[in-house]
Every structure is written in structure tokens, then in C-alpha cells.
Enzyme design. Structure first.
Site, PDB file in Angstrom:
ATOM      1  N   GLU A  33       0.850  -1.196   0.000  1.00 38.56           N
ATOM      2  CA  GLU A  33       0.000   0.000   0.000  1.00 38.56           C
ATOM      3  C   GLU A  33       0.883   1.242   0.000  1.00 38.56           C
ATOM      4  O   GLU A  33       1.864   1.309   0.750  1.00 38.56           O
ATOM      5  CB  GLU A  33      -0.888  -0.045   1.244  1.00 38.56           C
ATOM      6  N   SER A  67     -25.574   9.518 -15.263  1.00 43.41           N
ATOM      7  CA  SER A  67     -25.151   8.616 -14.192  1.00 43.41           C
ATOM      8  C   SER A  67     -26.393   8.134 -13.465  1.00 43.41           C
ATOM      9  O   SER A  67     -27.120   8.930 -12.860  1.00 43.41           O
ATOM     10  CB  SER A  67     -24.234   9.365 -13.208  1.00 43.41           C
ATOM     11  N   GLY A 122     -12.391   2.706  -0.791  1.00 43.25           N
ATOM     12  CA  GLY A 122     -11.030   2.216  -0.996  1.00 43.25           C
ATOM     13  C   GLY A 122     -10.976   1.040  -1.950  1.00 43.25           C
ATOM     14  O   GLY A 122      -9.987   0.302  -1.988  1.00 43.25           O
ATOM     15  N   SER A 125     -13.515   2.793  -7.033  1.00 41.44           N
ATOM     16  CA  SER A 125     -14.652   3.022  -7.922  1.00 41.44           C
ATOM     17  C   SER A 125     -14.242   3.974  -9.054  1.00 41.44           C
ATOM     18  O   SER A 125     -14.713   3.823 -10.180  1.00 41.44           O
ATOM     19  CB  SER A 125     -15.829   3.593  -7.137  1.00 41.44           C
ATOM     20  N   ASP A 170      -4.497   1.060  -9.178  1.00 37.23           N
ATOM     21  CA  ASP A 170      -5.945   0.858  -9.308  1.00 37.23           C
ATOM     22  C   ASP A 170      -6.360   0.639 -10.757  1.00 37.23           C
ATOM     23  O   ASP A 170      -7.124  -0.276 -11.074  1.00 37.23           O
ATOM     24  CB  ASP A 170      -6.693   2.060  -8.732  1.00 37.23           C
ATOM     25  N   TYR A 220      -3.600  12.622   0.758  1.00 34.78           N
ATOM     26  CA  TYR A 220      -2.936  11.625  -0.099  1.00 34.78           C
ATOM     27  C   TYR A 220      -1.758  12.282  -0.827  1.00 34.78           C
ATOM     28  O   TYR A 220      -0.641  11.746  -0.849  1.00 34.78           O
ATOM     29  CB  TYR A 220      -3.937  11.051  -1.117  1.00 34.78           C
TER      30      TYR A 220
HETATM   31  C1  GLA Z   1      -5.101   4.841  -3.941  1.00 40.43           C
HETATM   32  C2  GLA Z   1      -4.309   5.222  -5.193  1.00 40.43           C
HETATM   33  C3  GLA Z   1      -3.310   4.124  -5.580  1.00 40.43           C
HETATM   34  C4  GLA Z   1      -2.472   3.691  -4.403  1.00 40.43           C
HETATM   35  C5  GLA Z   1      -3.332   3.430  -3.176  1.00 40.43           C
HETATM   36  C6  GLA Z   1      -2.519   3.145  -1.948  1.00 40.43           C
HETATM   37  O1  GLA Z   1      -5.939   3.769  -4.190  1.00 40.43           O
HETATM   38  O2  GLA Z   1      -5.183   5.462  -6.271  1.00 40.43           O
HETATM   39  O3  GLA Z   1      -2.521   4.560  -6.652  1.00 40.43           O
HETATM   40  O4  GLA Z   1      -1.471   4.636  -4.130  1.00 40.43           O
HETATM   41  O5  GLA Z   1      -4.202   4.513  -2.885  1.00 40.43           O
HETATM   42  O6  GLA Z   1      -1.808   1.970  -2.090  1.00 40.43           O
END
Ligand code: GLA
Length: 385
Positions: A33, A67, A122, A125, A170, A220
Site C-alpha cells: 500500500e 449517471s 477504498g 470506484s 488501481d 494523499y
Molecule cells: C489509492 C491510489 C493508488 C495507491 C493506493 C494506496 O488507491 O489510487 O494509486 O497509491 O491509494 O496503495
């Protein structure tokens, strides 16, 4: 989510028209992560839940999008410099622009989309939405971009149109996922391999705290900046080496810049270096079929994410404590953090007791019922016949 419902909504919105149907999933991540933007390894898999879209070129330069989940409609010109305001449409707008930059001749289209991957949980989506349109528009407008281009178009959409400097995990998981398999991706070289994942005697279950996280404009980006600060300091000390990300840094390097970087940045880099080691430990453990070791590493990741990287919240720490109390093999925050789900590796015989206890204890403390999501590893971006 049912394809028939989406087609019916499309017909109702657009004079009885039919369109092609595409789907892209959300994802889980076993371990690794906040390593993707640090050039490290991740271990994701696609889930069954995702986004589905009906799309049909409309012969104009206008996009007309509805949507279903938000009951919101917008129109914009494909080449409009600003694009729509509502976030859900900005993903579609951004992906179309990014495909055009990659040579796909995207013109106007009508679309209706909906999803069953919970928002802000998380489970990515947004990547599901981006990948669904990257795949669908490339197909419908006869583009020839690769799956990797689709991944990069989705990531660039986040960076340029949403304001989240995310890594690549993701979108990669959503586009490349395969049923029954996790993927180990080296985010630096982009090499990856599929890992059949069927831990006999264990289940993977998500507990959604229902604390919604929003990564755009959130801490973030600050976390990412901390990592970059440390990289810059180490590079300054070692001009003879090429240091691009924390992947290129050792524990000794970190020690050497303790005086130059803020204590906060050092703490965050410490988490990332630790996570780099944990992913490799998990790979070894999986090769031996040692799920108890996998679980141990998951708890360590949680601790690092909570104490050093500081992306947890009270509710997620509470769910992690409950898992520990119930004897769950492994448990940790999944995804970006600041809310959303924990991912739990649970022995079959403990599953019922754990789920019951997690729901009851969480309800009693927070007056919210957490959602239990059994993980089924599904397929990546595709056309639905
Ligand atoms: C989000 C981001 C990913 C990654 C995760 C943490 O989902 O979109 O790129 O950094 O957080 O692992």
C-alpha cells in the site's frame, strides 16, 4: 448490477436507442500500500463489483452522459477546454481527452453508466469508471491503444482532471484483472505476473467502515510529497547515484538524511521502506502456502499505515483491533486510507464469529452498520455481449 436495467435506462434516455455494454471492476490489494508511486510492488486483484456503461457514438461532437446512481445528467463538447463540473462526468471527460492524446479519434457519444462498487470505500470506484470508458471508447472509435495505454489514460485523468496524484495500481488492476488471480506488479518496470489465489481454509473479507474517503485534494498528495522530499534529500547526498523513488533507497540512506528532512517525512519514508520488505515477505510466504505469515505481514502493514504513514482513522483502527481479538489471521486498511475498508484474511471456522462481532461492536460504538463484502476475484475491463 444488471445489464438489462442499464440498457432499459439507456433506451429511456435516448429515444429507444441501443448501445454496446462495457464493464470494469474495482479492486482489492493484498499487500503493498502506497508503494506504487514509490516504484515498489503491489499485489492487487479485480473484484466482481464494478462499473458498467452503455455507450453509443452519436455522430456529433457532443457527449451526453447520464449517471444512474447519482441521477445526474451532463452534456459537453468532446474538445471543450474545461469540461463538465460534476466529478463523475470529469472522469469520463478526462479519459476521452487522454485517449485522443493517445491517437484515438473519439467523437460524441451517448452513455448511461452505473456501478455496484461502493464509492469512497477504498475499492477504486474511480479507476473502475475510468477503465470502463478507456476500454469502451477505444473499442467503439476503433482505436488501437494497448491495455497499458488505457491504464495510463486513467491515471492521467486523476492527475490532470481530478487533482489526485495517484499511482498506477488501481487502473492496472481494473484493466488487467483476471478471475481467481491476484497480480504482482512491479510499478517501476511495469512487469507483472498472475498469481492464482485460492487459499484453502481461508476467506478474504472486506469490512467497510462506511467512513467515506475522498483522495482528491486530500492528504494523499501530501504523503506522496513527503516521499519525494526524502528522495530529493538522498539524491542530494549521492549525486553519483540515480535515485528516482524510495525504491532506490536503503535503510542506511534514510538514516543519513534524518537531520535534513522533517521528522514527519522520515516517518513516512520509513513506512514505505518497511512495506517494500513486507511485500517480498508475503510473496515468499505465498509460494510456501504460509498464510499465517501473510496475515502477520498484513497486521504490520496496518500498524505502519496507522502510526507512521498516518492514513488510518479511529474506525479503521477499531476494526483492526476487533480482528485481532477474534484471532483473524491478517487484517489491515486497504487502499489509500482515511476511511473505507479493512481487508481481512480469516480462517473459515472463524468467519461467522468475526463478521458477527465486527458488525455488532462497530454498531454499538459508532451507530453505523459496517458493510461486509466477501471478496471474489473477478475479470478486468471487457465488453459484455
Ligand atoms: C489509492 C491510489 C493508488 C495507491 C493506493 C494506496 O488507491 O489510487 O494509486 O497509491 O491509494 O496503495
Amino acid at each position: 448490477m444488471k445489464k438489462q436495467d442499464l440498457l432499459a435506462a439507456f433506451a429511456a434516455k435516448f429515444n429507444g436507442e441501443k448501445g454496446a455494454v462495457y464493464a470494469s471492476p474495482g479492486r482489492i490489494n493484498l499487500i503493498g500500500e502506497h508503494t506504487d508511486y514509490n516504484g515498489g510492488f503491489v499485489f492487487p486483484g479485480a473484484v466482481e463489483q464494478g462499473i458498467m456503461a452503455v455507450i453509443r457514438p452519436n455522430g456529433t461532437d457532443t457527449v451526453r452522459a447520464y449517471s444512474m446512481d447519482l441521477d445526474d445528467y451532463a452534456e459537453w463538447a468532446v474538445n471543450d477546454a474545461k469540461g463538465p463540473e460534476a466529478t463523475c462526468f470529469r472522469f469520463v471527460y478526462g479519459v476521452a481527452r487522454e485517449l485522443i492524446e493517445r491517437g484515438v479519434e473519439v467523437k460524441g457519444f451517448n452513455t448511461v453508466f452505473a456501478g455496484d462498487v461502493p464509492l469512497g470505500a477504498g475499492m477504486s470506484s474511480s479507476a473502475a469508471l475510468e477503465s470502463c470508458f478507456a476500454y469502451g471508447l477505444n473499442d467503439l472509435f476503433h482505436g488501437s491503444v494497448t491495455r497499458w495505454d488505457m491504464v495510463l489514460a486513467g491515471q492521467a485523468t486523476e492527475h490532470k482532471y481530478i487533482g489526485c496524484n495517484c499511482g498506477i495500481m488501481d487502473q492496472f488492476a481494473s484493466v488487467f484483472g483476471q478471475a481467481g488471480k491476484l497480480m504482482r506488479l512491479d510499478c517501476r518496470s511495469r512487469e507483472f505476473e498472475y498469481f492464482p489465489f485460492d487459499p484453502k481454509g481461508y476467506k478474504l473479507v472486506l469490512v467497510n467502515s462506511c467512513v467515506k474517503h475522498e483522495l482528491a485534494g486530500s492528504p494523499y498528495n501530501d504523503r506522496r510529497r513527503s516521499c519525494e522530499n526524502v528522495v530529493a534529500a538522498i539524491q542530494a547526498l549521492h549525486p553519483e547515484r540515480k535515485i528516482e523513488t524510495l525504491r532506490d533507497c536503503t535503510w542506511e540512506d534514510l538514516e543519513a538524511v534524518k537531520g535534513t528532512c522533517s521528522a514527519e517525512d522520515i516517518k513516512r519514508a520509513k513506512y514505505v521502506l518497511g512495506e517494500k520488505d513486507r511485500v517480498l515477505a508475503v510473496c515468499d510466504a505465498l509460494n510456501r502456502g504460509d498464510y499465517e505469515e501473510v496475515g502477520k505481514q498484513m497486521y504490520l502493514t496496518h500498524e505502519g499505515l496507522s502510526k507512521d504513514y498516518e492514513v488510518s482513522c479511529e474506525e479503521l483502527d477499531f476494526l483492526n483491533d476487533i480482528a485481532k481479538e477474534c484471532g483473524v489471521t491478517g487484517s489491515r486498511i486497504m487502499g489509500g486510507g482515511f476511511g473505507g475498508c479493512t481487508i481481512n484474511l480469516v480462517k473459515d471456522e472463524l468467519y461467522d464469529a468475526f463478521v458477527k462481532r465486527a458488525v455488532e461492536a462497530f454498531e454499538a460504538k459508532y451507530h453505523v452498520t459496517p458493510k461486509i463484502i466477501d471478496v471474489v476475484i473477478g475479470d478486468g475491463s471487457r465488453k459484455i455481449d
